[in-house]
Design an enzyme around this catalytic site. Structure first.
Site, PDB file in Angstrom:
ATOM      1  N   GLY A 212       0.820  -1.204   0.000  1.00  0.00           N
ATOM      2  CA  GLY A 212       0.000   0.000   0.000  1.00  0.00           C
ATOM      3  C   GLY A 212       0.850   1.248   0.000  1.00  0.00           C
ATOM      4  N   ALA A 213       0.247   2.348  -0.406  1.00  0.00           N
ATOM      5  CA  ALA A 213       0.956   3.622  -0.471  1.00  0.00           C
ATOM      6  C   ALA A 213       1.368   4.054   0.940  1.00  0.00           C
ATOM      7  CB  ALA A 213       0.054   4.670  -1.111  1.00  0.00           C
ATOM      8  N   GLY A 215       1.525   5.756   4.403  1.00  0.00           N
ATOM      9  CA  GLY A 215       0.511   6.363   5.254  1.00  0.00           C
ATOM     10  C   GLY A 215      -0.856   5.730   5.177  1.00  0.00           C
ATOM     11  N   GLY A 217      -1.624   2.954   6.502  1.00  0.00           N
ATOM     12  CA  GLY A 217      -1.900   2.211   7.726  1.00  0.00           C
ATOM     13  C   GLY A 217      -1.337   0.802   7.747  1.00  0.00           C
ATOM     14  N   THR A 219       1.672  -0.224   8.894  1.00  0.00           N
ATOM     15  CA  THR A 219       2.258  -0.485  10.205  1.00  0.00           C
ATOM     16  C   THR A 219       1.164  -0.627  11.257  1.00  0.00           C
ATOM     17  OG1 THR A 219       4.040   0.959   9.483  1.00  0.00           O
ATOM     18  CG2 THR A 219       4.029   0.316  11.786  1.00  0.00           C
ATOM     19  N   HIS A 434     -12.345   8.749 -17.857  1.00  0.00           N
ATOM     20  CA  HIS A 434     -11.441   7.728 -18.391  1.00  0.00           C
ATOM     21  C   HIS A 434     -11.831   6.339 -17.862  1.00  0.00           C
ATOM     22  CE1 HIS A 434      -7.306   6.317 -19.627  1.00  0.00           C
ATOM     23  NE2 HIS A 434      -7.626   5.388 -18.735  1.00  0.00           N
ATOM     24  N   GLU A 435     -11.967   6.251 -16.544  1.00  0.00           N
ATOM     25  CA  GLU A 435     -12.313   4.950 -15.958  1.00  0.00           C
ATOM     26  C   GLU A 435     -13.721   4.525 -16.361  1.00  0.00           C
ATOM     27  OE1 GLU A 435     -10.086   3.121 -14.790  1.00  0.00           O
ATOM     28  OE2 GLU A 435      -8.567   4.691 -14.625  1.00  0.00           O
ATOM     29  N   ASP A 511      -2.440   1.916 -20.806  1.00  0.00           N
ATOM     30  CA  ASP A 511      -3.477   1.267 -21.625  1.00  0.00           C
ATOM     31  C   ASP A 511      -2.986   1.072 -23.052  1.00  0.00           C
ATOM     32  OD1 ASP A 511      -5.102   1.542 -19.441  1.00  0.00           O
ATOM     33  OD2 ASP A 511      -6.078   3.368 -20.179  1.00  0.00           O
TER      34      ASP A 511
HETATM   35  P1  ADP Z   1       2.241   3.108   6.678  1.00  0.00           P
HETATM   36  O1  ADP Z   1       2.919   2.093   7.528  1.00  0.00           O
HETATM   37  O2  ADP Z   1       1.325   2.494   5.672  1.00  0.00           O
HETATM   38  O3  ADP Z   1       3.128   4.121   6.051  1.00  0.00           O
HETATM   39  P2  ADP Z   1       1.159   3.903   9.185  1.00  0.00           P
HETATM   40  O4  ADP Z   1       0.566   2.634   9.626  1.00  0.00           O
HETATM   41  O5  ADP Z   1       2.469   4.254   9.765  1.00  0.00           O
HETATM   42  O6  ADP Z   1       1.262   3.944   7.608  1.00  0.00           O
HETATM   43  O7  ADP Z   1       0.112   5.069   9.443  1.00  0.00           O
HETATM   44  C1  ADP Z   1       0.473   6.277  10.028  1.00  0.00           C
HETATM   45  C2  ADP Z   1      -0.629   6.807  10.890  1.00  0.00           C
HETATM   46  O8  ADP Z   1      -1.752   7.164  10.102  1.00  0.00           O
HETATM   47  C3  ADP Z   1      -1.163   5.799  11.870  1.00  0.00           C
HETATM   48  O9  ADP Z   1      -0.422   5.806  13.049  1.00  0.00           O
HETATM   49  C4  ADP Z   1      -2.579   6.269  12.103  1.00  0.00           C
HETATM   50  O10 ADP Z   1      -2.629   7.306  13.047  1.00  0.00           O
HETATM   51  C5  ADP Z   1      -2.953   6.856  10.761  1.00  0.00           C
HETATM   52  N1  ADP Z   1      -3.707   5.891   9.956  1.00  0.00           N
HETATM   53  C6  ADP Z   1      -3.323   5.379   8.768  1.00  0.00           C
HETATM   54  N2  ADP Z   1      -4.262   4.529   8.284  1.00  0.00           N
HETATM   55  C7  ADP Z   1      -5.254   4.505   9.177  1.00  0.00           C
HETATM   56  C8  ADP Z   1      -6.512   3.804   9.248  1.00  0.00           C
HETATM   57  N3  ADP Z   1      -6.921   2.971   8.282  1.00  0.00           N
HETATM   58  N4  ADP Z   1      -7.291   4.017  10.322  1.00  0.00           N
HETATM   59  C9  ADP Z   1      -6.901   4.851  11.302  1.00  0.00           C
HETATM   60  N5  ADP Z   1      -5.743   5.527  11.298  1.00  0.00           N
HETATM   61  C10 ADP Z   1      -4.905   5.379  10.249  1.00  0.00           C
HETATM   62 ZN    ZN Z   2      -6.924   3.542 -18.404  1.00  0.00          ZN
END
Ligand code: ADP
Ligand code: ZN
Length: 632
Positions: A212-213, A215, A217, A219, A434-435, A511
């Site tokens: 996943g991108a 941030g 979640g 971790t 597009h989609e 595409d």
């Molecule tokens: P990644 O590891 O994908 O870069 P993190 O798990 O470190 O992202 O996410 C960073 C913070 O963003 C988390 O500590 C949380 O506060 C918030 N966050 C990210 N995704 C979610 C989610 N699905 N629900 C609640 N908080 C989230």
């Molecule tokens: Zn396309």
């Protein structure tokens, strides 16, 4: 130079600067150096006192007044500036009469054996300490690579393994990514009760790769799995394995697995696994021995690891495509969990999680905030809530108001736009049409997979949206009609852009590439072109050397044939474009409705699509239910 090397270089620099400062500080500050002749004249003139003679050097005090005849101008000025009595130093020459002269001048004089212990300390001991420090620091790092009984046992694994016995995070803290959560439930079940899980015949996962991108979640989710199962959470980052000394990374991997075994049942989380799991043997330079060793060690540890001991390895990456395929094979990271950026609904849920401990004013509408944050990942939303709270606090408000959210949002969006993380409204419209174009064409073609989901939430780095088709069955053969329909679907995006905006975007690159490849394959491999017949035209890539990079083989056909292939590819694509333009023009209303729905909801799933199609399209035009075609 990498970060770590920079780091140790800083140590050395700081030590040097420190030494110089010490010298400056402790050295006698206002000492005038005299030549021996000046010294003798000053002595004769009675300007010296408290002379100490040691090690061929005479030091003592010098009276500044009345030295005009004796000292040159610059030394006089220096003395005047300091004023009054002054230190001096001079190097002695062999002068047996000196003592007698000192007696005559009635100067107090003497000698010392070891008076300057402080000076000695600074000039000898301090540098020695500094160098010992540097040596120790380096040894510690190398020692990590030596493993047990290595150079020094203090050097045991310097990778920072963070251990949390209790993460305190549960699935309640993770919002908006229900699918990923569901998939990980099984892991939790296993960790909670491995024996029962095994008795029931569950297949124990070994490695789980979360994709996943940044941030989104990843971790957080891994921590939640540990929290739900009540097991310790060991984490470290893939980049920690990458070291400058060969063997260090491998030793760290060994060490990590030993620690994990000791803590079992537990979860080991390797963040940014792409840093250590990059595909081996890419590029011509063979100098990646360290990296390969580390990766091989990881593979070996994973293979040798007995899952029954209750250790689950989780890893996160946002670039799964660069991972070494060996990492993804069964028995290693064979379970993949994808986390997308959250959709409208998901964003609202995530906001709700983060405002739990925030005092909100009545006018705060989280659904409206969610609607204004397309493309935001969970971390961005957490950041948004935080900013809004800070703003409210700054203005001494009793609660966080909608205006705080608005202001915070403007700031964050500007920041994200700079990093190309959010789309502007015009881009969103382009992506939506597009989609929708892909999806509508797919709905209108009989020989292609059903659309399961259309989304305009950016995924990964390149794709701004996607239309997901899932096959209804396993396929072994593709008919020409199917290939053509696939090409149509691929062109649907570009054609929709052209129809709606009379302009086209760069979003169709992938595409077009795939459509071109498909058309070329039809001609050169499958004999599906009337004009070129049944012959195949190969330009198979051959490796330069064993397992090396590949180079296209000299082609086995003439220039004329190459031209014919090119124009045939064009013909196939041109005809496809004609067909698609026709389809989308005929179903323009459907296209518009779907695009509008996408702009509103961001994700349109199969059931919404079904409803939309049945409202918009006369039943006769809908695709017939797929008739399974079996290979003869
Ligand atoms: P990644 O590891 O994908 O870069 P993190 O798990 O470190 O992202 O996410 C960073 C913070 O963003 C988390 O500590 C949380 O506060 C918030 N966050 C990210 N995704 C979610 C989610 N699905 N629900 C609640 N908080 C989230
Ligand atoms: Zn396309």
């Amino acid at each position: 130079m990498d970060k770590k090397q920079m780091f140790s270089l800083w140590y050395v620099l700081a030590a040097l600067v420190g030494m110089i400062l010490l010298q400056e500080f402790f050295a006698p500050r206002h000492t005038q150096t005299l030549t021996y002749s000046e010294f003798k004249q000053a002595l004769a003139a009675g300007k010296l006192d408290d002379v100490v003679i040691a090690d061929g050097i005479a030091t003592g005090k010098l009276r500044a007044e009345g030295l005009d005849q004796i000292l040159p101008k610059d030394k006089l000025e220096a003395l005047e500036r300091a004023g009054g009595e002054h230190g001096f130093a001079t190097v002695l020459v062999n002068d047996p009469g000196l003592v007698a002269q000192l007696d005559v001048a009635k100067v107090r004089y003497g000698s010392v054996r070891e008076s300057k212990w402080l000076g000695a300390l600074i000039s000898w001991v301090a540098p020695a300490l500094v160098f010992f420090g540097i040596w120790w620091f380096l040894m510690k790092r190398i020692g990590g690579g030596m493993g047990h009984g290595g150079l020094m046992e203090i050097g045991k694994s310097k990778a920072k393994v963070y251990m949390q016995t209790e993460t305190g995070v549960t699935f309640k803290d993770v919002a908006g990514i229900d699918e990923a959560r569901e998939e990980l439930m099984e892991v939790v079940e296993f960790l909670k009760n491995p024996d029962r899980f095994k008795r029931l015949g569950g297949k124990i996962p070994k490695g789980v790769l979360i994709v996943g991108a940044p941030g989104t979640g990843k971790t957080l989710l891994a921590k939640a799995v540990a929290g739900e199962a009540g097991v310790p959470f060991l984490s470290l980052s893939g980049s920690e394995f990458v070291e400058m000394f060969v063997g260090v990374g491998a030793a760290r991997v060994r060490d990590l697995f030993e620690q994990a075994a000791a803590k079992a049942p537990c979860i080991v989380f390797i963040d940014e696994i792409d840093a250590l799991g990059r595909a081996r043997g890419v590029g011509l330079s063979g100098g990646h021995e360290e990296h390969e060793q580390t990766l091989n060690q990881l593979l070996a540890e994973m293979d040798g690891f007995d899952t029954n001991r209750g250790v689950i390895i989780m890893a996160a990456t946002n670039r799964p495509e660069i991972l070494d395929p060996a990492l993804l094979r069964p028995g290693r990271f064979d379970r993949h969990v994808a986390i997308d950026r959250p959709d409208l609904n998901g964003r609202r849920q995530i906001l709700e999680v983060h405002v739990k401990h925030v005092k909100l004013a009545a006018n705060v509408d989280l659904a409206a905030v969610a609607a204004r944050t397309p493309g935001f990942a969970g971390a961005d939303l957490a950041n948004l809530v935080n900013e809004a709270t800070l703003r409210a606090a700054k203005h001494d408000k009793p609660a966080v108001e909608m205006s705080d959210f608005d202001e915070a949002l403007d700031r964050i969006v500007a920041g994200l736009e700079k990093r190309n993380r959010v789309m502007n409204p015009m881009e969103r419209r382009f992506v939506a049409f597009h989609e929708a174009g892909h999806a509508v064409v797919a709905e209108m073609r009989k020989n292609t997979d059903r659309v399961s989901k259309v989304s305009i939430i950016p995924r990964g780095i390149a794709a701004l949206g996607y239309t997901q088709q899932s096959p209804t069955e396993d396929r072994y053969l593709m008919r020409k009609s199917e290939l053509l329909d696939r090409i149509d679907v691929l062109l649907g995006g570009r054609v929709a852009e052209k129809l709606v905006f009379d302009d086209v975007s760069t979003g169709a690159e992938n595409d077009l590439q795939r459509a071109t490849d498909m058309a070329r394959h039809m001609i050169t491999h499958y004999g599906m072109s009337e004009s070129l017949g049944l012959a195949t035209f190969d330009a198979r890539p051959v490796p330069l050397y064993l397992n090396g990079p590949t180079m296209p083989e000299p082609r086995n056909f003439s220039e004329r044939t190459a031209e014919a292939i090119d124009s045939e590819v064009r013909r196939i694509l041109d005809e496809a474009r004609e067909r698609v333009t026709e389809t989308l023009t005929a179903h323009r209303a459907t296209l518009d409705t779907l695009a509008a729905l996408l702009l509103e909801k961001e994700v349109v799933d199969r059931s919404m699509l079904d409803r939309l199609m049945s409202e918009q399209v006369a039943p006769a035009q809908l695709r017939v239910a797929a008739v399974p075609v079996r290979p003869e």
